[in-house]
Design a protein around this motif. Structure first.
Motif, short mmCIF file in Angstrom:
data_model
loop_
_atom_site.label_atom_id
_atom_site.label_comp_id
_atom_site.label_asym_id
_atom_site.label_seq_id
_atom_site.Cartn_x
_atom_site.Cartn_y
_atom_site.Cartn_z
N ALA A 347 0.90 -1.20 -0.02
CA ALA A 347 -0.05 0.07 0.08
C ALA A 347 0.89 1.28 -0.08
CB ALA A 347 -0.98 0.12 1.29
N VAL A 348 0.18 2.42 -0.35
CA VAL A 348 0.94 3.70 -0.47
C VAL A 348 1.46 4.13 0.90
CG1 VAL A 348 0.52 6.11 -0.81
CG2 VAL A 348 -0.16 4.30 -2.38
N ASP A 349 0.88 3.67 2.14
CA ASP A 349 0.99 4.07 3.41
C ASP A 349 2.35 2.91 3.97
OD1 ASP A 349 -0.25 1.56 3.89
OD2 ASP A 349 -1.75 2.59 4.90
N GLY A 350 2.60 2.08 3.21
CA GLY A 350 3.83 1.25 3.37
C GLY A 350 3.40 -0.21 4.15
N ARG A 351 2.04 -0.39 4.52
CA ARG A 351 1.72 -1.58 4.96
C ARG A 351 1.47 -2.62 3.85
NH1 ARG A 351 -3.49 -0.59 8.33
NH2 ARG A 351 -4.07 0.69 6.57
N VAL A 352 1.31 -3.95 4.18
CA VAL A 352 1.48 -4.86 3.14
C VAL A 352 0.26 -5.85 3.57
CG1 VAL A 352 2.32 -7.19 2.15
CG2 VAL A 352 3.77 -5.29 2.67
N MET A 353 -0.70 -5.92 2.44
CA MET A 353 -2.05 -6.74 2.79
C MET A 353 -2.08 -8.02 1.60
SD MET A 353 -4.63 -4.10 1.21
CE MET A 353 -3.76 -2.63 2.22
N CYS A 354 -2.64 -9.08 2.18
CA CYS A 354 -2.57 -10.27 1.36
C CYS A 354 -4.00 -10.80 1.56
CB CYS A 354 -1.44 -11.28 1.86
SG CYS A 354 0.17 -10.52 2.01
N TRP A 355 -4.09 -11.54 0.31
CA TRP A 355 -5.33 -12.50 0.11
C TRP A 355 -4.99 -13.54 -0.72
CZ3 TRP A 355 -3.97 -8.21 -2.28
CH2 TRP A 355 -4.00 -8.43 -3.77
N GLY A 356 -5.99 -14.61 -0.40
CA GLY A 356 -5.65 -15.95 -1.02
C GLY A 356 -5.42 -16.93 -0.01
N SER A 357 -4.47 -18.08 -0.73
CA SER A 357 -4.17 -19.06 0.29
C SER A 357 -2.41 -18.93 0.58
CB SER A 357 -4.55 -20.42 -0.74
OG SER A 357 -3.99 -21.59 0.04
N SER A 358 -2.40 -19.04 1.90
CA SER A 358 -0.98 -18.86 2.44
C SER A 358 -0.50 -20.33 2.88
CB SER A 358 -1.14 -17.91 3.69
OG SER A 358 0.27 -18.09 4.08
N ILE A 359 0.34 -20.87 2.22
CA ILE A 359 0.83 -22.29 2.42
C ILE A 359 1.94 -22.16 3.31
CG2 ILE A 359 1.99 -24.41 1.21
CD1 ILE A 359 -1.12 -23.61 0.47
N MET A 360 2.94 -21.42 3.21
CA MET A 360 4.27 -21.40 3.86
C MET A 360 4.23 -20.13 4.54
SD MET A 360 5.67 -24.11 3.30
CE MET A 360 7.29 -23.79 3.84
N GLY A 361 3.36 -19.54 5.19
CA GLY A 361 3.19 -18.29 5.91
C GLY A 361 3.80 -16.99 5.42
N GLU A 362 3.65 -17.14 3.87
CA GLU A 362 3.97 -16.10 3.09
C GLU A 362 3.30 -14.62 3.15
OE1 GLU A 362 2.54 -18.96 0.02
OE2 GLU A 362 3.29 -19.02 2.06
N PHE A 363 1.99 -14.79 3.70
CA PHE A 363 1.37 -13.56 3.90
C PHE A 363 1.56 -12.99 5.25
CE2 PHE A 363 -2.54 -15.19 1.06
CZ PHE A 363 -1.75 -14.91 0.00
N GLY A 364 2.36 -13.51 6.18
CA GLY A 364 2.95 -12.85 7.34
C GLY A 364 1.83 -12.81 8.40
N THR A 365 0.89 -13.33 8.41
CA THR A 365 -0.31 -13.15 9.21
C THR A 365 -0.32 -13.73 10.40
OG1 THR A 365 -1.54 -14.65 8.18
CG2 THR A 365 -1.84 -12.58 7.24
N GLY A 366 0.74 -14.80 10.47
CA GLY A 366 0.93 -15.68 11.80
C GLY A 366 0.38 -16.96 11.58
N ASN A 367 -0.11 -17.25 10.47
CA ASN A 367 -0.76 -18.64 10.10
C ASN A 367 -0.10 -19.06 8.79
OD1 ASN A 367 -2.61 -18.48 12.32
ND2 ASN A 367 -3.89 -17.17 11.09
N VAL A 368 0.09 -20.53 8.87
CA VAL A 368 0.13 -21.28 7.68
C VAL A 368 -0.98 -22.15 7.18
CG1 VAL A 368 2.78 -21.37 8.25
CG2 VAL A 368 1.23 -23.23 9.15
#
Length: 443
Positions: A347-368
């Motif tokens: 995002a323009v404000d610098g944060r990162v947002m993700c959607w879809g399927s996280s297999i190896m934790g690549e979305f950084g949300t704390g879950n795999v």
């Protein structure tokens, strides 16, 4: 004898002389400046004890490289093909990978050669950098060979921008774009029957376009002009996305699925205000206003998918004409696969947002192995100046000069300096929340 006052002619000569001297001095200053820019000594890094903060980060398939604020390059992760540029190929990776794998570094390692860089680019097992004088160097897998130390490319040419992929392209200071690698898809921007250039030579991409940025979107290379138009060459060349004009078309894939492609840069339809091509695996563009549009199969509607149980979250709908992503905030970039497993937006404000399927934790949300039907902020909510993603991990650079990585933790890709052994099943052990890359203060 009385001194006569100067005549108009004499005064004019004095003024002219002053102008000549000023012009001469200006020319000397310009010559000194140009000499400084082309002097190879200007490309050498000067190690300083305080130069420990990072200013840039790029990621390849299973490795990352970063620049310090003084221009020194460091790399970590997979090393079997020389992509760390440390001068030799690492053959051991103790405790990091299951049996049968080897070669990695789990802390940032200094790139050999003592060079100073202003820009880096990486993809898969290749890394390239530009020095202050505009010289192009690459290491890792270069045109089919392995080079574990920076190798000069382009001969006497000087460059201002670059993009590394299966094809390596760079924008010259002469404003032409030059490419090296395989031309089987027309990705060099020259006729396919032409001989592929050696490392010290290249021909300008046809068409005479003056690109300000370029990006490898395999198997195509794309470039944006200062006016905001986007062009691509090599790879698929459909009539829906591109204005073909008089482009010479080729058949790049035969059999049941013939695919037309071209070495002539084709203009994307409706891209008058494009800021840059996105770094996503699927074709996406980002506008100057921060809106993102993707082509092919994309996630259509986060709000309705999966809310009543009648539709799964990952319903994909083919949309060849392009879909504007309904993101909650303007973005700088899209990375990942919007039309496949999932993607993230910077995002323009610098944060990162993700959607879809996280297999190896690549979305950084704390879950795999977790699915997200709508954009979810990476844990910690940090603002990143830059974000770069590899095959199963992501790294972000903060304004304070720190790099944080998350995702698949095997092979040293997180650069934390901590040995991450495989789990009981022999698989990579992920790190689903951002972890800080190890300090280079002692290296």
């Amino acid at each position: 004898m009385l001194a006569h006052p100067p005549s108009r002619f004499t005064a004019s000569c004095v003024v002219a002389g002053n102008l000549v001297r000023r012009l001469a001095c200006a020319v000397c200053i310009m010559l000194v400046a140009c000499s400084e820019l082309t002097n190879p000594l200007h490309d050498l890094a000067v190690p300083t004890p305080g130069d420990t903060l990072f200013a840039a980060v790029v990621s390849g398939g299973a490795h990352s490289c970063a620049l310090t604020r003084g221009g020194r390059a460091y790399c970590w992760g997979a090393a079997r093909q020389g992509q760390l540029g440390i001068g030799h190929v690492l053959t051991e990776c103790p405790g990091e990978l299951p049996s049968g794998y080897s070669g990695c570094a789990n802390v940032p390692m200094p790139v050999a050669g003592g060079l100073r860089f202003t820009r880096l680019s990486a993809l898969e097992a290749t890394t390239c950098g530009l020095t202050p004088s505009g010289r192009l160097y690459c290491w890792g897998r270069i045109l089919g060979d392995t080079s574990p130390a920076p190798t000069p490319i382009g001969g006497s040419l000087r460059f201002a921008e670059l993009s590394a992929g299966s094809t390596i392209c760079a924008i010259g200071v002469d404003r032409n774009t030059y490419c090296w690698g395989s031309n089987s898809w027309g990705a060099l921007g020259i006729p396919r029957e032409s001989s592929e250039p050696a490392l010290d030579e290249a021909k300008p991409v046809v068409g005479g376009h003056r690109f300000t940025t370029i990006h490898w979107a395999g198997p195509s290379m794309c470039g944006a002009t200062a006016e905001g138009s986007m062009y691509c060459w090599g790879g698929a060349a459909d009539t829906v996305r591109f204005e073909r004009g008089d482009a010479t078309m080729m058949e790049c894939l035969g059999g049941r699925y013939p695919t037309p492609c071209t070495y002539v840069p084709l203009r994307w339809r409706g891209t008058e205000r494009v800021s840059r091509p996105a770094t996503s695996a699927d074709p996406c563009l980002v506008t100057v206003e921060g809106a993102a549009t993707c082509w092919g199969q994309v996630f259509r509607d986060w709000e309705t998918n999966g809310t009543d149980g009648s539709r799964p979250w990952n319903v994909l709908e083919a949309e060849p004409r392009g879909v504007s992503l309904a993101l909650p905030t303007p973005v700088r970039d899209i990375f990942g696969s919007p039309g496949s497993s999932g993607a993230c937006a910077h995002a323009v404000d610098g944060r990162v947002m993700c959607w879809g399927s996280s297999i190896m934790g690549e979305f950084g949300t704390g879950n795999v192995r977790e699915s997200y039907p709508r954009p979810t902020i990476v844990a910690g909510g940090r603002a990143f100046d830059q974000v770069s993603a590899g095959w199963s991990f992501t790294c972000g650079l903060t304004s304070s000069g720190e790099i944080w990585c998350w995702g698949g933790g095997g092979g040293g890709v997180l650069g934390t300096g901590t040995v991450i052994p495989p789990d009981a099943g022999g698989f990579f052990r992920p790190s689903p929340t951002p972890t800080r890359v190890a300090s280079i203060a002692s290296r």
